[in-house]
Design a protein around this motif. Structure first.
Motif, mmCIF file in Angstrom:
data_model
loop_
_atom_site.group_PDB
_atom_site.id
_atom_site.type_symbol
_atom_site.label_atom_id
_atom_site.label_comp_id
_atom_site.label_asym_id
_atom_site.label_seq_id
_atom_site.Cartn_x
_atom_site.Cartn_y
_atom_site.Cartn_z
ATOM 1 N N SER A 109 12.061 7.548 9.275
ATOM 2 C CA SER A 109 11.394 6.169 9.562
ATOM 3 C C SER A 109 10.896 5.488 8.154
ATOM 4 C CB SER A 109 10.196 6.157 10.561
ATOM 5 O OG SER A 109 9.215 6.920 9.651
ATOM 6 N N MET A 110 10.852 5.927 7.371
ATOM 7 C CA MET A 110 10.497 5.220 5.853
ATOM 8 C C MET A 110 11.744 4.738 5.370
ATOM 9 S SD MET A 110 7.364 5.659 5.168
ATOM 10 C CE MET A 110 7.014 5.545 3.460
ATOM 11 N N ARG A 111 12.996 5.032 6.003
ATOM 12 C CA ARG A 111 14.159 3.987 5.381
ATOM 13 C C ARG A 111 13.780 2.640 5.964
ATOM 14 N NH1 ARG A 111 18.856 7.059 3.813
ATOM 15 N NH2 ARG A 111 18.581 9.233 4.066
ATOM 16 N N GLN A 112 13.014 2.291 6.754
ATOM 17 C CA GLN A 112 13.013 0.968 7.304
ATOM 18 C C GLN A 112 12.367 0.100 6.428
ATOM 19 O OE1 GLN A 112 10.367 -1.230 8.377
ATOM 20 N NE2 GLN A 112 11.990 -2.751 9.006
ATOM 21 N N GLY A 113 13.326 -0.975 5.929
ATOM 22 C CA GLY A 113 12.837 -2.016 5.050
ATOM 23 C C GLY A 113 12.565 -1.295 3.535
ATOM 24 N N ASP A 114 11.367 -1.591 3.076
ATOM 25 C CA ASP A 114 11.039 -1.121 1.942
ATOM 26 C C ASP A 114 9.648 -0.261 1.988
ATOM 27 O OD1 ASP A 114 9.006 -3.045 2.446
ATOM 28 O OD2 ASP A 114 9.013 -4.129 0.571
ATOM 29 N N ARG A 115 9.581 0.749 2.978
ATOM 30 C CA ARG A 115 8.710 1.130 3.073
ATOM 31 C C ARG A 115 8.511 2.279 2.243
ATOM 32 N NH1 ARG A 115 7.444 2.128 9.702
ATOM 33 N NH2 ARG A 115 7.561 -0.182 10.187
ATOM 34 N N LEU A 116 9.489 3.054 1.864
ATOM 35 C CA LEU A 116 9.374 4.064 0.992
ATOM 36 C C LEU A 116 9.013 3.646 -0.490
ATOM 37 C CD1 LEU A 116 9.507 7.174 0.626
ATOM 38 C CD2 LEU A 116 11.864 6.905 -0.015
ATOM 39 N N SER A 117 9.942 2.611 -0.849
ATOM 40 C CA SER A 117 9.346 2.006 -2.180
ATOM 41 C C SER A 117 7.994 1.516 -2.170
ATOM 42 C CB SER A 117 10.425 0.934 -2.528
ATOM 43 O OG SER A 117 10.412 -0.305 -1.607
ATOM 44 N N ARG A 118 7.380 1.173 -1.231
ATOM 45 C CA ARG A 118 6.052 0.600 -1.385
ATOM 46 C C ARG A 118 5.109 1.783 -1.426
ATOM 47 N NH1 ARG A 118 5.619 -2.873 3.936
ATOM 48 N NH2 ARG A 118 3.584 -2.418 3.804
ATOM 49 N N ALA A 119 5.363 2.798 -0.583
ATOM 50 C CA ALA A 119 4.589 3.869 -0.641
ATOM 51 C C ALA A 119 4.733 4.544 -2.004
ATOM 52 C CB ALA A 119 5.087 5.137 0.374
ATOM 53 N N LYS A 120 5.746 4.484 -2.554
ATOM 54 C CA LYS A 120 5.835 5.026 -3.787
ATOM 55 C C LYS A 120 5.159 4.037 -4.960
ATOM 56 C CE LYS A 120 10.203 6.477 -4.984
ATOM 57 N NZ LYS A 120 11.851 6.526 -5.013
ATOM 58 N N GLU A 121 5.212 2.827 -4.628
ATOM 59 C CA GLU A 121 4.414 1.918 -5.695
ATOM 60 C C GLU A 121 2.888 2.261 -5.388
ATOM 61 O OE1 GLU A 121 4.063 -0.088 -8.615
ATOM 62 O OE2 GLU A 121 6.145 0.188 -7.773
ATOM 63 N N GLU A 122 2.450 2.617 -4.220
ATOM 64 C CA GLU A 122 1.010 2.593 -3.981
ATOM 65 C C GLU A 122 0.354 4.106 -4.669
ATOM 66 O OE1 GLU A 122 -0.928 1.759 -0.696
ATOM 67 O OE2 GLU A 122 0.454 0.225 0.139
ATOM 68 N N ALA A 123 1.221 5.160 -4.555
ATOM 69 C CA ALA A 123 1.192 6.257 -5.040
ATOM 70 C C ALA A 123 1.018 6.171 -6.598
ATOM 71 C CB ALA A 123 2.271 7.105 -4.767
ATOM 72 N N ARG A 124 1.856 5.607 -7.196
ATOM 73 C CA ARG A 124 1.810 5.447 -8.687
ATOM 74 C C ARG A 124 0.401 4.636 -8.991
ATOM 75 N NH1 ARG A 124 7.186 3.228 -7.973
ATOM 76 N NH2 ARG A 124 8.636 4.535 -8.629
ATOM 77 N N ALA A 125 0.109 3.758 -8.238
ATOM 78 C CA ALA A 125 -1.139 3.202 -8.554
ATOM 79 C C ALA A 125 -2.247 4.024 -8.412
ATOM 80 C CB ALA A 125 -1.480 1.827 -7.690
ATOM 81 N N GLU A 126 -2.120 4.760 -7.503
ATOM 82 C CA GLU A 126 -3.306 5.876 -7.223
ATOM 83 C C GLU A 126 -3.255 6.891 -8.523
ATOM 84 O OE1 GLU A 126 -6.197 5.920 -5.537
ATOM 85 O OE2 GLU A 126 -5.506 4.316 -4.390
ATOM 86 N N ILE A 127 -2.147 7.360 -8.631
ATOM 87 C CA ILE A 127 -1.986 8.430 -9.905
ATOM 88 C C ILE A 127 -2.572 7.428 -11.143
ATOM 89 C CG2 ILE A 127 -0.425 9.508 -11.192
ATOM 90 C CD1 ILE A 127 1.212 9.917 -8.795
ATOM 91 N N GLY A 128 -2.171 6.454 -11.349
ATOM 92 C CA GLY A 128 -2.666 5.643 -12.485
ATOM 93 C C GLY A 128 -4.210 5.614 -12.492
ATOM 94 N N LYS A 129 -4.952 5.767 -11.548
ATOM 95 C CA LYS A 129 -6.514 5.631 -11.425
ATOM 96 C C LYS A 129 -6.969 7.142 -11.632
ATOM 97 C CE LYS A 129 -6.728 2.227 -7.726
ATOM 98 N NZ LYS A 129 -6.938 1.900 -6.447
ATOM 99 N N MET A 130 -6.151 8.230 -11.916
ATOM 100 C CA MET A 130 -6.659 9.421 -12.220
ATOM 101 C C MET A 130 -7.552 9.507 -13.506
ATOM 102 S SD MET A 130 -3.795 12.114 -11.101
ATOM 103 C CE MET A 130 -4.296 13.469 -11.881
#
Lengths: 676, 295
Positions: free
Chosen positions: A101-122
């Motif tokens: 389902s994450m293939r729909q639209g840009d869901r996966l890229s958004r998820a990855k983007e948010e993950a990067r942001a959270e990792i950046g807060k480590m």
């Protein structure tokens, strides 16, 4: 730090024992008689020194021993949070949903983007791990403090075709918390699909102290059309008799008409329009499937016109082949069984077999090896040559079906199987009850569909001596306990024995509804038609080798003509898990080829999002548990905390040794040198 | 080798006191025979012409028969010595840190002395006392005197506390004849008091010898730990630290011994310190030296 059995600490009062022995008892020591105290003086200093602990070290050891013993029994533990703090920083887990389902639209890229942001807060002292759960959870990185590695891992995540499960990611979070004995701060990046939620809420529970943050990449459901399923025969023997049924489903959709196309080898064969109700399903039937001989890649496709075109098709494969010949050998006096069997075989939708019926005498010189299977329908005593041929046929892997009717001769053995027929009994309805089939083993392929055999009445049956063992299986019995259906393994093949006949004299089986499915399953099993599957879901497994193909190399060519097995796997792998949608050509060096059509689980097509309440409850499992930690059971505590009793026991052992040594030294010194 | 028989630990294994005395004295005498200095026994000394008043028992009638002159035969050991032993049996004398108590040790000395005296034909007597006179055997040379003395010594048991004043007052009544007075005691009393009480014994011309018997643990006690000591005489108890026993006590007992020796010397008393773990021969040697001196 806490104690699992704090009441044992009361045992620490036993420290009074060494205090008594060393202090009080020593103070009230036995007086030593001396000739005269004329030259002695009573001095305060002496008295104080006398009160001083005599054996300070021994006393300390004994006190420590008792205190530690009480401590060990009280089972001290350190809360995992303490350990985590000791290790420094937070333990973080970044779970990224890369399901279909994450293939729909840009869901996966958004998820990855948010993950990067959270990792950046480590923080520098924090450690983290990246996990994907678009299917079975995969640990993409080690638990590391290296942000660069985590970011690189997130960047490398590709969309998958499998199904996500919140139970799976919860399990990973739990096991991480348990293995590291630390509170986990989990960040989940997902599209919040309701279909990913497990059936049992407990499967998604989190451990004490787990802090869950869900980062949704979708906040509302989107309408989606999909081909939910296609029911088509695995093998096609007569293209005119093929029935293909496709189910079209709409999730969160209005009612509408969809155009459905049947495609074979990329070529549209037939198109139909189907009206699908709002949020419902509709079936489309195609009655012809004109495909060439061999394996064909087929597809049912709809004009989705929705935001998720990836699920607007369904792959399936068919194999076009000529019907296989089957031999039925019957007694000269039996004309019923060929009729019943032939009629049944011709009525099967796939018409996989053509029946060649011969009398026992006619079949004397038959070349049985060309037949898919052989039925000996109350054939009576066989000519030696035919029996020999059949024996070789079975031992080479062929299957024969033997029925025993009025031609069965007590005292003779069942052909090929070698089991003795002890009697042939015909029931007199006036004097004894009619026999029925009982104790049917539904795990046996011939009875796999679980049809009702209650209406089957058996008037004549043969008694066969069939002791159950590794080569002999009794799949059904008569009401009187005698075997009705026996499977005897001979060499590589099987002999199936039905202790009655296929006619309307010995029983009424051919007239009962169970007759057709029973014969269909039995003949398909014997002819090897029913053993192969054509359609699989992403993430499911396929058996690459049968017992006979143990040393046969296997090649799998996946979508994009990629070879998916390494050389070692090609020689040894017994199973293969389908990683993505598409057609997988499984080729064996012995010539057996299989075309597996793999589709994503259509639960992923339902974009209904998880309710806010469910999400909140999920997050609260860890927090709620933590707040209830004080009231939770000792068992829970034990699971979540690092117990120290083992170290206490080791220390006890050391103290015991030291006490023995020092105590012994004092005894030796006291007896040897001490005056008075 | 003979010295071994004077070891109190060896003597303790001999049950009979007369055998102890014989063992000690014989062993001691055997040692003396190698010495040119000291003589012992009835050795002939000289002939002297009879004068009026001489005892006719000493006339050598063989010489008179040959020469018709009356001569007296004189011997070296012939004196009118009298030995009186004062044996202290107070409770403190029963103390020991090993196997031989001070009382046992005193018994051995007393038995040895009376045995030696009987060998010398000296009159020997015994007074057993603690805070009073417990037993008295008058000095005599009669037959059976040795056995009476040994029996009295054997019977002497530890009594109560020591009180020199009272018994010593009585002693003076028993001393009618000059001789040697041997006092066997641990002398747990002030040196002045001891000297003051014993000094009058000399007034009759007696030689007084003080045998001061102490256990080695009384001289130098060794306590590893604080200990509660109980006086065997009056049962008073006292906590004693090892440090005190090691330092102050030793100094005090040493001072006491010195004082006692000085006071005894000043009062004309012979003072001999005896360690009960040591052999008995100094006692015998002193006795013989004094006896020699009195001739």
């Amino acid at each position: 730090m806490g104690f699992l059995a704090p009441w044992f600490l009361a045992g620490a009062v036993a420290v009074g024992l060494p205090i008594y022995v060393h202090l009080l008892r020593q103070y009230r020591q036995k007086p030593v008689r001396f000739s005269s105290l004329m030259f002695f003086e009573r001095r305060t200093q002496s008295s104080i020194k006398h009160r001083r602990l005599k054996y300070l070290l021994l006393f300390a050891l004994r006190c420590a021993f008792i205190a530690l013993l009480a401590l060990a029994f009280a089972r001290p533990y350190i809360h995992s949070a303490t350990i985590a703090k000791a290790n420094g920083g937070r333990t973080m887990l970044f779970g990224i949903d890369n399901s279909f389902s994450m293939r729909q639209g840009d869901r996966l890229s958004r998820a990855k983007e948010e993950a990067r942001a959270e990792i950046g807060k480590m923080r520098e002292e924090d450690r983290g791990q990246v996990v994907t759960f678009g299917g079975p959870a995969k640990l993409v990185t080690e638990m590391t403090q290296d942000k660069g590695a985590l970011l690189a891992a997130v960047g490398a995540i590709e969309p998958g075709d499998d199904t996500s499960s919140y139970a799976e990611i919860s399990r990973v979070i739990r096991s991480t918390a348990e293995s590291l004995k630390a509170d986990v701060e989990a960040h989940i990046f997902t599209d919040d699909q309701q279909s990913s939620w497990p059936a049992a809420f407990a499967d998604a529970r989190l451990d004490d102290g787990t802090k869950l943050t869900v980062h949704p990449v979708a906040d509302k459901a989107i309408p989606n059309w999909t081909v939910e399923n296609v029911d088509a025969p695995r093998r096609v023997f007569d293209t005119k008799k093929v029935r293909t049924v496709a189910t079209i489903a709409g999730y969160n959709t209005q009612d509408g008409t969809r155009k459905v196309t049947l495609i074979a080898n990329g070529k549209a064969i037939e198109s139909k329009e189907v009206k699908v109700p709002a949020g419902g399903r509709a079936a489309v039937e195609f009655l012809t499937l004109d495909v060439p001989y061999g394996l064909t890649r087929c597809e049912v496709r709809i004009d989705g016109a929705d935001a998720f075109p990836q699920d607007d098709h369904w792959y399936f494969s068919v194999e076009r082949a000529d019907p296989k010949p089957a031999l039925l050998v019957h007694g000269d006096n039996d004309s019923a069984s060929p009729l019943y069997v032939r009629t049944a075989l011709e009525s099967f939708t796939d018409a996989a077999f053509t029946l060649d019926s011969q009398s026992t005498q006619q079949a004397t010189n038959a070349n049985v090896s060309k037949y898919a299977f052989v039925i000996l329908s109350d054939a009576g005593p066989l000519p030696a040559k035919l029996e020999e041929s059949l024996d070789s046929y079975v031992r080479a892997g062929g299957d024969i079906f033997v029925t025993l009717g009025r031609n069965a001769t007590p005292g003779r053995k069942v052909p090929v199987a070698g089991l003795l027929i002890t009697s042939l009994h015909t029931i007199s309805p006036d004097s004894e009850p009619v026999q029925t089939a009982t104790r049917i083993d539904n795990s046996y392929p011939a009875f796999g569909k679980g049809e009702n055999w209650d209406g089957v009445q058996i008037f004549q049956y043969a008694t066969v001596q069939a002791p159950e063992g590794p080569d002999t299986r009794i799949a059904a019995r008569l009401a009187n306990g005698l075997p009705l259906f026996i499977d005897r393994k001979v060499g590589e093949g099987h002999v199936m024995i039905f202790a009655s006949a296929f006619d309307n004299f010995a029983n009424n089986l051919p007239l009962q509804p169970v007759w057709l499915p029973f014969l269909e399953q039995t003949t398909h099993e014997m002819g090897g038609v029913g053993s192969a599957r054509g359609n699989y879901k992403v993430g499911s497994y396929v058996d690459l080798r049968t017992a006979k193909e143990r040393n046969v190399p296997v090649t799998i060519i996946g979508p994009g003509d990629k070879r998916l097995l390494s050389l070692a796997e090609s020689a040894k792998a017994t199973t293969f898990q389908f990683p993505s949608e598409g057609f997988f050509d499984i080729r064996r060096d012995n010539g057996r080829e299989e075309l597996a059509a793999v589709n994503a689980d259509r639960r992923e097509s339902d974009f209904t999002v998880l309710s806010a309440d469910t999400l909140k409850s999920w997050k609260n499992t860890g927090i709620a548990s933590r707040s209830e930690a004080g009231a939770s059971s000792s068992r829970d505590k034990r699971d979540d905390n690092a117990e120290l009793w083992f170290y206490a026991l080791v220390l006890l052992a050391i103290l015991a040794l030291a006490e023995s040594y020092i105590g012994n030294r004092h005894i030796t010194a006291g007896t040897g040198k001490e005056a008075a | 080798m003979l010295q071994r028989f004077l070891d109190p630990a060896v003597l303790a294994s001999i049950s009979s006191l007369d055998l102890v005395a014989k063992t000690v004295v014989d062993g001691f005498v055997a040692g003396l025979h190698r010495s040119p200095t000291f003589g012992f026994s009835q050795e002939f000394a000289e002939y002297r012409q009879y004068v009026e008043g001489d005892d006719l028992r000493h006339v050598d009638w063989n010489v008179f028969a040959r020469t018709e002159r009356i001569y007296l035969k004189r011997f070296k050991g012939e004196t009118n010595s009298q030995l009186l032993i004062l044996l202290d049996t107070s409770a403190s004398m029963t103390y020991t840190s090993s196997t031989v108590t001070k009382l046992d040790y005193a018994r051995y000395i007393a038995a040895s002395l009376v045995y030696m005296a009987s060998q010398q034909r000296d009159a020997a007597g015994l007074i057993v006392f603690d805070d009073d006179v417990k037993n008295y055997v008058a000095p005599s040379t009669r037959q059976g005197q040795l056995m009476r003395l040994l029996h009295a010594i054997e019977k002497a048991e530890g009594g109560s506390r020591t009180d020199f004043a009272k018994p010593f007052f009585h002693f003076q009544q028993f001393l009618h004849r000059r001789g040697i007075v041997v006092v066997l005691s641990d002398f747990y009393e002030e040196p002045e008091t001891i000297a003051k009480v014993i000094e009058p014994l000399r007034y009759h011309g007696n030689e007084v010898v003080l045998f001061h018997l102490l256990d080695p643990n009384e001289v130098a006690p060794k306590f590893r730990d604080p200990v509660l000591l109980q006086d065997v005489e009056d049962d008073t108890a006292m906590e004693v630290s090892p440090e005190y026993a090691r330092n102050e006590y030793r100094a005090k007992i040493k001072h006491h011994l010195t004082q006692l020796a000085d006071k005894a010397a000043a009062a004309g008393l012979e003072y001999v310190f005896m360690d009960t773990s040591k052999p008995l021969d100094p006692a015998l040697r002193n006795y013989l030296a004094i006896r020699q001196r009195r001739r």
